[in-house]
Design an enzyme around this catalytic site. Structure first.
Site, mmCIF file in Angstrom:
data_model
loop_
_atom_site.group_PDB
_atom_site.id
_atom_site.type_symbol
_atom_site.label_atom_id
_atom_site.label_comp_id
_atom_site.label_asym_id
_atom_site.label_seq_id
_atom_site.Cartn_x
_atom_site.Cartn_y
_atom_site.Cartn_z
ATOM 1 N N TRP A 1 0.798 -1.274 0.055
ATOM 2 C CA TRP A 1 0.088 -0.129 0.130
ATOM 3 C C TRP A 1 0.951 1.230 -0.057
ATOM 4 O O TRP A 1 0.636 2.293 -0.750
ATOM 5 C CB TRP A 1 -0.942 0.053 1.169
ATOM 6 C CG TRP A 1 -2.034 -1.095 0.897
ATOM 7 C CD1 TRP A 1 -1.986 -2.221 2.109
ATOM 8 C CD2 TRP A 1 -2.984 -1.449 0.120
ATOM 9 N NE1 TRP A 1 -2.990 -3.043 1.530
ATOM 10 C CE2 TRP A 1 -3.421 -2.594 0.568
ATOM 11 C CE3 TRP A 1 -3.209 -0.725 -1.078
ATOM 12 C CZ2 TRP A 1 -4.572 -3.311 -0.382
ATOM 13 C CZ3 TRP A 1 -4.187 -1.500 -1.875
ATOM 14 C CH2 TRP A 1 -5.009 -2.628 -1.473
ATOM 15 N N ASP B 1 -1.757 7.086 5.832
ATOM 16 C CA ASP B 1 -2.836 6.282 5.590
ATOM 17 C C ASP B 1 -3.099 5.139 6.797
ATOM 18 O O ASP B 1 -2.190 4.659 7.319
ATOM 19 C CB ASP B 1 -2.102 5.332 4.405
ATOM 20 C CG ASP B 1 -3.206 4.435 3.947
ATOM 21 O OD1 ASP B 1 -4.239 3.739 4.587
ATOM 22 O OD2 ASP B 1 -2.818 3.571 2.950
ATOM 23 N N LYS C 1 -12.099 -1.139 6.570
ATOM 24 C CA LYS C 1 -11.274 -1.931 7.487
ATOM 25 C C LYS C 1 -11.896 -1.836 8.953
ATOM 26 O O LYS C 1 -11.559 -2.874 9.567
ATOM 27 C CB LYS C 1 -9.627 -1.807 7.303
ATOM 28 C CG LYS C 1 -9.128 -1.665 5.952
ATOM 29 C CD LYS C 1 -8.753 -3.025 5.475
ATOM 30 C CE LYS C 1 -8.505 -3.220 4.007
ATOM 31 N NZ LYS C 1 -7.764 -2.075 3.420
HETATM 32 C C1 PLP Z 1 -6.837 -1.926 1.930
HETATM 33 C C2 PLP Z 1 -5.798 -0.771 2.093
HETATM 34 C C3 PLP Z 1 -5.950 -0.012 1.278
HETATM 35 C C4 PLP Z 1 -6.515 0.200 -0.105
HETATM 36 O O1 PLP Z 1 -8.041 0.368 0.069
HETATM 37 P P1 PLP Z 1 -8.912 0.394 -1.102
HETATM 38 O O2 PLP Z 1 -10.057 1.344 -0.659
HETATM 39 O O3 PLP Z 1 -9.278 -0.907 -1.531
HETATM 40 O O4 PLP Z 1 -8.423 1.225 -1.962
HETATM 41 C C5 PLP Z 1 -4.895 1.153 1.323
HETATM 42 N N1 PLP Z 1 -4.233 1.116 2.570
HETATM 43 C C6 PLP Z 1 -4.236 0.216 3.285
HETATM 44 C C7 PLP Z 1 -3.411 0.277 4.616
HETATM 45 C C8 PLP Z 1 -5.180 -0.693 3.281
HETATM 46 O O5 PLP Z 1 -5.227 -1.598 4.167
#
Ligand code: PLP
Length: 358
Positions: A100, A167, A191
């Protein structure tokens, strides 16, 4: 059939109360007699949900004055681009802690100069790089606080001499965060704070407006701040479920109380991984995530992997397959996962050990 225990990495398990309220709202939203899926987002009943959701974010994370929270109909992958569009002028530094983080960096490279300041790629991202010095000549420093795929996590809010952007897709609302240390915190809802289809961004308002590029209207964070996330039709259903999820977090005692529960769940599971002769953890001990617990079969016992999957499945364990880049197992123990779920997995590991040791 035995009780099921969901450890999916995302979309995540959501509390039953949240699902029940979503179902009820699909029949009749806020006493309007209209389904949540068919309401106008320009009604006072919907505006009340938007206001309450924003207020819950601010309350639960103690978000300071100069910040706003926006909800965007996209994915965290899209927010990689939001970050670069809104903050990259000359140069940006990224901490490369996995897939990511790498994808976030790629978007910045497409718009300007960006580089990985430090990386843990040498050991398949099984640890968080340390000992690097954040340069003062970059527009921002970007981190991924929880590395969903590898089960590593940055547990502290780091001090940065330049704007810090994080993030927090997979550890938001799992632990207290000092928002004042960040210029932007963002992530996908699916998540830990809702279903897929909506993302959040907590943005320091005074840090915006410093880049010279043209920013397309929908990619300009100011558009969404000014219009309170209603510049265009918001993802009504996803925001509704996020709202209910945050109310549930508040009922648990807030993020501080949730953190204690999460800590205990993670400690319980890691203790079993360390004790059980058939398994071992993959993440560096000091960087172990409290949200995604990654483990593999112990050395010499790799042949038991498929059998453990089958056994765990028969015991009601869902979603424990590790990401394909790491292999083995990953139990995602997000907020809605209970101590009871974790103990069921531990019991399953113990039973499996009994069956395979003399
Ligand atoms: C799942 C995830 C993403 C991507 O998320 P999407 O909404 O599917 O684009 C980005 N960063 C982290 C840390 C993630 O766990």
């Amino acid at each position: 059939m035995s009780k099921i225990h969901v450890f999916n990495a995302g979309p995540c398990l959501l509390p039953q109360q949240v699902l029940d309220r979503a179902k009820a709202a699909i029949d009749n939203f806020a006493g309007t007699g209209v389904s949540l899926l068919c309401i106008s987002h320009r009604t006072k009943e919907w505006e009340a949900v938007m206001d309450e959701t924003r207020a819950l974010w601010k309350e639960l994370l103690h978000i300071p004055e100069d910040y706003e929270v926006v909800f965007l109909a996209s994915g965290a992958s899209m927010e990689f681009l939001y970050v670069a569009m809104n903050f990259l002028e000359h140069k940006a530094a990224y901490l490369d802690t996995g897939v990511w983080a790498h994808k976030a960096l790629k978007e910045a490279k497409g718009l300007g100069e960006a580089y990985a300041l430090a990386s843990s790629a040498d050991k398949n991202y099984s640890y968080v790089p340390k000992g690097y010095e954040i340069p003062k000549d970059v527009d921002y420093f970007h981190i991924t606080t929880n590395n969903t795929i590898y089960g590593t996590e940055i547990h502290e809010d780091i001090d940065s001499p330049v704007p810090l952007i994080a993030d927090m897709s997979s550890d938001i609302m799992s632990r207290p965060v000092d928002v004042s240390k960040y210029t932007m915190i963002y992530g996908g809802a699916q998540k830990n704070v809702g279903p897929a289809g909506v993302t959040f961004a907590i943005v320091k308002k005074s840090a915006l407006g410093k880049v010279s590029r043209y920013i397309p209207t929908m990619l300009d964070l100011r558009t969404h701040i000014d219009k309170e996330s209603m510049f265009n039709t918001p993802p009504v259903f996803s925001i509704f479920v996020m709202n209910e999820t945050l109310k549930w977090v508040k009922e648990q005692g807030g993020v501080e109380a949730i953190y204690k529960i999460n800590r205990k769940k993670a400690d319980t599971l890691y203790a079993e991984i360390d004790r059980n002769s058939l398994f071992r953890g993959t993440a560096a001990v000091e960087d172990r995530s409290i949200m995604n617990v990654c483990f593999i079969m112990a050395e010499g016992r790799e042949d038991l992997q498929d059998e453990f999957f089958a056994f765990a499945k028969s015991q009601g364990m869902i979603g424990i397959k590790g990401h394909r880049s790491v292999g083995g197992f990953r139990a995602s123990i997000y907020n809605a996962c209970t101590q009871e779920d974790v103990e069921a997995l531990v019991a399953c590991m113990q039973e499996f050990e009994k069956q395979h040791t003399i």
